[in-house]
Design a protein around this motif. Structure first.
Motif, PDB file in Angstrom:
ATOM      1  N   THR A   1      42.637   2.580 -10.877  1.00 16.41           N
ATOM      2  CA  THR A   1      43.377   3.815 -10.612  1.00 16.41           C
ATOM      3  C   THR A   1      42.844   4.550  -9.395  1.00 16.41           C
ATOM      4  O   THR A   1      43.604   4.941  -8.498  1.00 16.41           O
ATOM      5  CB  THR A   1      43.295   4.760 -11.824  1.00 16.41           C
ATOM      6  N   GLN A   2      41.537   4.758  -9.365  1.00 17.90           N
ATOM      7  CA  GLN A   2      40.970   5.610  -8.331  1.00 17.90           C
ATOM      8  C   GLN A   2      41.112   5.019  -6.927  1.00 17.90           C
ATOM      9  O   GLN A   2      41.569   5.713  -6.009  1.00 17.90           O
ATOM     10  CB  GLN A   2      39.520   5.934  -8.673  1.00 17.90           C
ATOM     11  N   SER A  32      47.665  11.041 -12.180  1.00 20.99           N
ATOM     12  CA  SER A  32      48.911  11.179 -11.425  1.00 20.99           C
ATOM     13  C   SER A  32      49.519   9.835 -11.042  1.00 20.99           C
ATOM     14  O   SER A  32      50.656   9.785 -10.558  1.00 20.99           O
ATOM     15  CB  SER A  32      48.663  11.993 -10.149  1.00 20.99           C
ATOM     16  N   GLN A  33      48.782   8.759 -11.228  1.00 17.50           N
ATOM     17  CA  GLN A  33      49.269   7.445 -10.803  1.00 17.50           C
ATOM     18  C   GLN A  33      50.553   7.052 -11.531  1.00 17.50           C
ATOM     19  O   GLN A  33      50.734   7.375 -12.701  1.00 17.50           O
ATOM     20  CB  GLN A  33      48.191   6.377 -11.049  1.00 17.50           C
ATOM     21  N   VAL A  34      51.450   6.380 -10.804  1.00 19.96           N
ATOM     22  CA  VAL A  34      52.698   5.878 -11.383  1.00 19.96           C
ATOM     23  C   VAL A  34      52.963   4.480 -10.834  1.00 19.96           C
ATOM     24  O   VAL A  34      52.673   4.198  -9.670  1.00 19.96           O
ATOM     25  CB  VAL A  34      53.909   6.797 -11.076  1.00 19.96           C
ATOM     26  N   LEU A  76      39.055  13.106  -8.145  1.00 20.06           N
ATOM     27  CA  LEU A  76      39.146  12.039  -7.147  1.00 20.06           C
ATOM     28  C   LEU A  76      39.818  12.527  -5.859  1.00 20.06           C
ATOM     29  O   LEU A  76      39.455  12.126  -4.749  1.00 20.06           O
ATOM     30  CB  LEU A  76      39.934  10.857  -7.712  1.00 20.06           C
ATOM     31  N   GLY A  77      40.798  13.407  -5.997  1.00 17.48           N
ATOM     32  CA  GLY A  77      41.533  13.906  -4.839  1.00 17.48           C
ATOM     33  C   GLY A  77      40.658  14.552  -3.785  1.00 17.48           C
ATOM     34  O   GLY A  77      41.038  14.625  -2.603  1.00 17.48           O
ATOM     35  N   GLU A  78      39.468  15.013  -4.180  1.00 20.98           N
ATOM     36  CA  GLU A  78      38.564  15.623  -3.210  1.00 20.98           C
ATOM     37  C   GLU A  78      38.124  14.608  -2.151  1.00 20.98           C
ATOM     38  O   GLU A  78      37.858  14.979  -0.996  1.00 20.98           O
ATOM     39  CB  GLU A  78      37.346  16.218  -3.924  1.00 20.98           C
ATOM     40  N   TYR A  79      38.069  13.331  -2.516  1.00 19.38           N
ATOM     41  CA  TYR A  79      37.676  12.302  -1.553  1.00 19.38           C
ATOM     42  C   TYR A  79      38.733  12.156  -0.454  1.00 19.38           C
ATOM     43  O   TYR A  79      38.390  11.959   0.714  1.00 19.38           O
ATOM     44  CB  TYR A  79      37.437  10.969  -2.266  1.00 19.38           C
ATOM     45  N   ILE A 133      50.134  16.040  -1.732  1.00 13.96           N
ATOM     46  CA  ILE A 133      50.352  14.718  -1.150  1.00 13.96           C
ATOM     47  C   ILE A 133      49.864  13.662  -2.134  1.00 13.96           C
ATOM     48  O   ILE A 133      48.668  13.563  -2.422  1.00 13.96           O
ATOM     49  CB  ILE A 133      49.615  14.589   0.197  1.00 13.96           C
ATOM     50  N   GLY A 134      50.809  12.897  -2.666  1.00 16.17           N
ATOM     51  CA  GLY A 134      50.475  11.892  -3.662  1.00 16.17           C
ATOM     52  C   GLY A 134      51.505  11.889  -4.766  1.00 16.17           C
ATOM     53  O   GLY A 134      52.416  12.728  -4.799  1.00 16.17           O
ATOM     54  N   PRO A 135      51.396  10.937  -5.702  1.00 16.78           N
ATOM     55  CA  PRO A 135      52.403  10.805  -6.758  1.00 16.78           C
ATOM     56  C   PRO A 135      52.412  12.003  -7.700  1.00 16.78           C
ATOM     57  O   PRO A 135      51.388  12.635  -7.948  1.00 16.78           O
ATOM     58  CB  PRO A 135      51.977   9.529  -7.487  1.00 16.78           C
ATOM     59  N   GLY A 136      53.577  12.312  -8.218  1.00 11.99           N
ATOM     60  CA  GLY A 136      53.706  13.381  -9.191  1.00 11.99           C
ATOM     61  C   GLY A 136      53.709  14.758  -8.567  1.00 11.99           C
ATOM     62  O   GLY A 136      53.748  14.929  -7.349  1.00 11.99           O
ATOM     63  N   ASN A 137      53.662  15.768  -9.445  1.00 15.27           N
ATOM     64  CA  ASN A 137      53.641  17.160  -8.994  1.00 15.27           C
ATOM     65  C   ASN A 137      52.715  18.014  -9.859  1.00 15.27           C
ATOM     66  O   ASN A 137      52.972  19.195 -10.084  1.00 15.27           O
ATOM     67  CB  ASN A 137      55.056  17.744  -8.993  1.00 15.27           C
ATOM     68  N   VAL A 138      51.643  17.395 -10.336  1.00  8.87           N
ATOM     69  CA  VAL A 138      50.723  18.088 -11.236  1.00  8.87           C
ATOM     70  C   VAL A 138      50.113  19.316 -10.574  1.00  8.87           C
ATOM     71  O   VAL A 138      50.089  20.414 -11.151  1.00  8.87           O
ATOM     72  CB  VAL A 138      49.619  17.127 -11.713  1.00  8.87           C
TER      73      VAL A 138
END
Length: 298
Positions: free
Chosen positions: A60-61, A13-15, A89-92, A262-267
């Motif tokens: 990235t992470q 999702s990183q940009v 990673l989002g679980e962290y 919450i975070g970049p993108g809309n995956v």
């Protein structure tokens, strides 16, 4: 009564430019400075100027952890969620938001996780879109050294394993699209066992407190607030499948009607929409969307 879940995206999702619009905020300045002390490099410099580094697991992470956690902390000043979950990673970030560990401990975990995953070479991952699930499960069951790594939605999954095994599944299963992913290893598969064992030693040393709100984990979507259970589930995450489709269905089962990514993108909101079509979905990707919170989102 309406309930809200916050969800946090992971690698992919990183940009370039993410987080840059936060740098004038005091909380963000503090976090970026703390992160540089822990990591030895500048998150904001990578996010602002270095697209090549931002695409490398090693960078990235931690960048995603820092940016997403800042957005979450700022949103917490306006409202609070009833559930949290994160993809890989989002679980962290979800665990941090739920108060399971403090911010710097989470970043140190993510830093070590990224180092181990960056060095786990030799595997392959591929996304498959619009396929016959029964056929896919049958072929995977008949093919050694490949697993379902990410069960993202009814129509989108990621497989992981040795290059030979992944390519064999891609050839045998008819899908609208089958896309090799640009990753260094076979993440979320048994091929990560050595890295997972090393990471377990790091996890063991970190205290996990009871969560302030229920957390739905990747390897077990059943919500829990038990810190020991959440730690055990996180220990399994590096080799276990990300069961995001089940998390999406579980949110609805537990009375969640509103999901905020919450975070970049809309995956993740996209995946949830394809799984639970009647959910209210919102995104907080940047300072502008954060500033608008409450005007149109609640």
């Amino acid at each position: 009564m309406s309930k809200t879940a916050w969800v946090f995206p992971g690698q992919g999702s990183q940009v370039l430019g993410m987080g840059v619009d936060l740098i004038d905020l005091p909380l963000a300045q503090q976090r970026f400075a703390q992160a540089e002390e822990i990591l030895g490099w500048s998150v904001i410099a990578v996010c602002q100027h270095d697209e090549a580094k931002l695409g490398q697991t090693l960078y990235t992470q931690p960048c995603l952890y820092v940016v997403e956690s800042i957005l979450a902390d700022l949103l917490k000043q306006k409202t609070l969620p009833d559930f949290v979950a994160g993809h890989s990673l989002g679980e962290y970030i979800a665990l941090y938001v739920a108060g399971v560990f403090e911010w710097s401990a989470g970043l140190r975990l993510v830093k070590r996780r990224a180092e181990l995953m960056e060095n786990a070479a030799g595997g392959m991952m591929a996304a498959m879109i619009k396929f016959d699930r029964d056929e896919l499960e049958r072929v995977i069951g008949q093919t050694p050294d490949v697993v379902l790594a990410n069960d993202n939605s009814p129509e989108q999954v990621v497989i992981s394993g040795t290059p030979e095994a992944v390519k064999m599944v891609m050839e045998k299963v008819k899908a609208k699209r089958a896309i090799p992913l640009n990753v260094s290893g076979a993440f979320h598969s048994p091929l990560m066992a050595a890295a997972a064992q090393e990471f377990q030693d790091v996890l063991t040393s970190v205290e996990f407190l009871p969560a302030s709100i229920p957390v739905m984990s990747n390897v077990e979507p059943t919500p829990t607030q038990d810190g020991n259970v959440l730690k055990q589930r996180l220990m399994q995450q590096m080799t276990g499948s990300v069961r995001w489709r089940e998390i999406s269905l579980g949110l609805a089962d537990h009375g969640i009607t509103h999901v905020v990514e919450i975070g970049p993108g809309n995956v993740l909101t996209g995946l949830i929409k394809r799984t639970c079509g009647d959910m209210q979905l919102d995104n907080v990707r940047n300072a502008a969307e954060l500033a608008q919170w409450g005007d149109n989102c609640i």
